[in-house]
Scaffold this motif. Sequence first.
Motif, PDB file in Angstrom:
ATOM      1  N   LEU A 188      47.490   3.271   2.698  1.00  0.00           N
ATOM      2  CA  LEU A 188      47.924   4.202   1.667  1.00  0.00           C
ATOM      3  C   LEU A 188      49.318   3.900   1.126  1.00  0.00           C
ATOM      4  CD1 LEU A 188      46.627   7.438   3.400  1.00  0.00           C
ATOM      5  CD2 LEU A 188      45.552   6.211   1.503  1.00  0.00           C
ATOM      6  N   LEU A 189      49.979   2.907   1.707  1.00  0.00           N
ATOM      7  CA  LEU A 189      51.328   2.544   1.286  1.00  0.00           C
ATOM      8  C   LEU A 189      51.425   1.024   1.303  1.00  0.00           C
ATOM      9  CD1 LEU A 189      54.075   3.918   0.630  1.00  0.00           C
ATOM     10  CD2 LEU A 189      54.648   3.652   3.029  1.00  0.00           C
ATOM     11  N   ASP A 190      51.912   0.479   0.217  1.00  0.00           N
ATOM     12  CA  ASP A 190      52.066  -0.973   0.134  1.00  0.00           C
ATOM     13  C   ASP A 190      53.129  -1.434   1.112  1.00  0.00           C
ATOM     14  OD1 ASP A 190      50.166  -1.307  -1.865  1.00  0.00           O
ATOM     15  OD2 ASP A 190      51.635  -0.968  -3.461  1.00  0.00           O
ATOM     16  N   PRO A 191      52.937  -2.599   1.708  1.00  0.00           N
ATOM     17  CA  PRO A 191      53.974  -3.138   2.600  1.00  0.00           C
ATOM     18  C   PRO A 191      55.282  -3.342   1.853  1.00  0.00           C
ATOM     19  CG  PRO A 191      51.953  -4.454   2.729  1.00  0.00           C
ATOM     20  CD  PRO A 191      51.787  -3.466   1.609  1.00  0.00           C
ATOM     21  N   ALA A 192      56.375  -3.126   2.539  1.00  0.00           N
ATOM     22  CA  ALA A 192      57.704  -3.277   1.904  1.00  0.00           C
ATOM     23  C   ALA A 192      58.065  -4.728   1.746  1.00  0.00           C
ATOM     24  CB  ALA A 192      58.758  -2.570   2.741  1.00  0.00           C
ATOM     25  N   TRP A 221      60.511  10.761  12.686  1.00  0.00           N
ATOM     26  CA  TRP A 221      59.281  11.102  11.967  1.00  0.00           C
ATOM     27  C   TRP A 221      59.096  10.315  10.668  1.00  0.00           C
ATOM     28  CZ3 TRP A 221      58.356  12.784   7.129  1.00  0.00           C
ATOM     29  CH2 TRP A 221      59.378  13.417   6.432  1.00  0.00           C
ATOM     30  N   PRO A 222      60.146  10.036   9.857  1.00  0.00           N
ATOM     31  CA  PRO A 222      59.880   9.292   8.628  1.00  0.00           C
ATOM     32  C   PRO A 222      59.296   7.895   8.900  1.00  0.00           C
ATOM     33  CG  PRO A 222      62.017  10.356   8.476  1.00  0.00           C
ATOM     34  CD  PRO A 222      61.568  10.477   9.900  1.00  0.00           C
ATOM     35  N   ARG A 223      59.821   7.225   9.908  1.00  0.00           N
ATOM     36  CA  ARG A 223      59.308   5.889  10.252  1.00  0.00           C
ATOM     37  C   ARG A 223      57.867   5.988  10.746  1.00  0.00           C
ATOM     38  NH1 ARG A 223      58.810   1.051   8.810  1.00  0.00           N
ATOM     39  NH2 ARG A 223      58.381  -0.367  10.491  1.00  0.00           N
ATOM     40  N   ARG A 224      57.592   6.971  11.562  1.00  0.00           N
ATOM     41  CA  ARG A 224      56.227   7.165  12.064  1.00  0.00           C
ATOM     42  C   ARG A 224      55.263   7.475  10.926  1.00  0.00           C
ATOM     43  NH1 ARG A 224      56.347  10.308  17.787  1.00  0.00           N
ATOM     44  NH2 ARG A 224      57.868   9.007  18.812  1.00  0.00           N
ATOM     45  N   ALA A 225      55.699   8.289   9.987  1.00  0.00           N
ATOM     46  CA  ALA A 225      54.851   8.614   8.838  1.00  0.00           C
ATOM     47  C   ALA A 225      54.590   7.365   8.008  1.00  0.00           C
ATOM     48  CB  ALA A 225      55.507   9.702   7.993  1.00  0.00           C
ATOM     49  N   GLU A 226      55.615   6.553   7.819  1.00  0.00           N
ATOM     50  CA  GLU A 226      55.457   5.308   7.066  1.00  0.00           C
ATOM     51  C   GLU A 226      54.438   4.392   7.755  1.00  0.00           C
ATOM     52  OE1 GLU A 226      58.171   1.578   5.432  1.00  0.00           O
ATOM     53  OE2 GLU A 226      59.124   3.162   6.594  1.00  0.00           O
ATOM     54  N   GLU A 227      54.541   4.263   9.068  1.00  0.00           N
ATOM     55  CA  GLU A 227      53.597   3.435   9.832  1.00  0.00           C
ATOM     56  C   GLU A 227      52.172   3.974   9.696  1.00  0.00           C
ATOM     57  OE1 GLU A 227      55.346   3.586  13.703  1.00  0.00           O
ATOM     58  OE2 GLU A 227      56.863   2.081  13.222  1.00  0.00           O
ATOM     59  N   TRP A 228      52.034   5.282   9.739  1.00  0.00           N
ATOM     60  CA  TRP A 228      50.702   5.910   9.607  1.00  0.00           C
ATOM     61  C   TRP A 228      50.121   5.608   8.226  1.00  0.00           C
ATOM     62  CZ3 TRP A 228      48.445   9.822   6.663  1.00  0.00           C
ATOM     63  CH2 TRP A 228      47.245  10.339   7.151  1.00  0.00           C
ATOM     64  N   LEU A 229      50.934   5.753   7.198  1.00  0.00           N
ATOM     65  CA  LEU A 229      50.480   5.471   5.834  1.00  0.00           C
ATOM     66  C   LEU A 229      50.100   3.998   5.672  1.00  0.00           C
ATOM     67  CD1 LEU A 229      53.119   7.602   3.939  1.00  0.00           C
ATOM     68  CD2 LEU A 229      50.645   7.997   3.924  1.00  0.00           C
TER      69      LEU A 229
END
Length: 85
Positions: free
Chosen positions: A81-85, A68-76
């Motif tokens: 809503l989240l800058d690329p790493a 789920w954390p990876r999926r949430a990151e992908e969704w963001l």
Amino acid sequence: MSLERQVTRATPPTLLIHTQADESVPVENSILFYQALVRAKVPAEMYLFEHGEHGMAMRPGLGTASTWPRRAEEWLHGRGLLDPA
């Protein structure tokens, strides 16, 4: 107080993550909320897992729910809503 009764077109995009094993909040609550979001044409995504307790965070041993954390990151990222790493 039911969230599904509070949804409007102004509700922000929503990501729902829930498990069948959650004994604090029935999974049906998330399903009803998701359905209300879809009816209101609010962008929404939902991940349902068989195992994992309420507030499972990032504990080890969650099986498929551990993704789920990876999926949430992908969704963001997908919503900008989240800058690329």
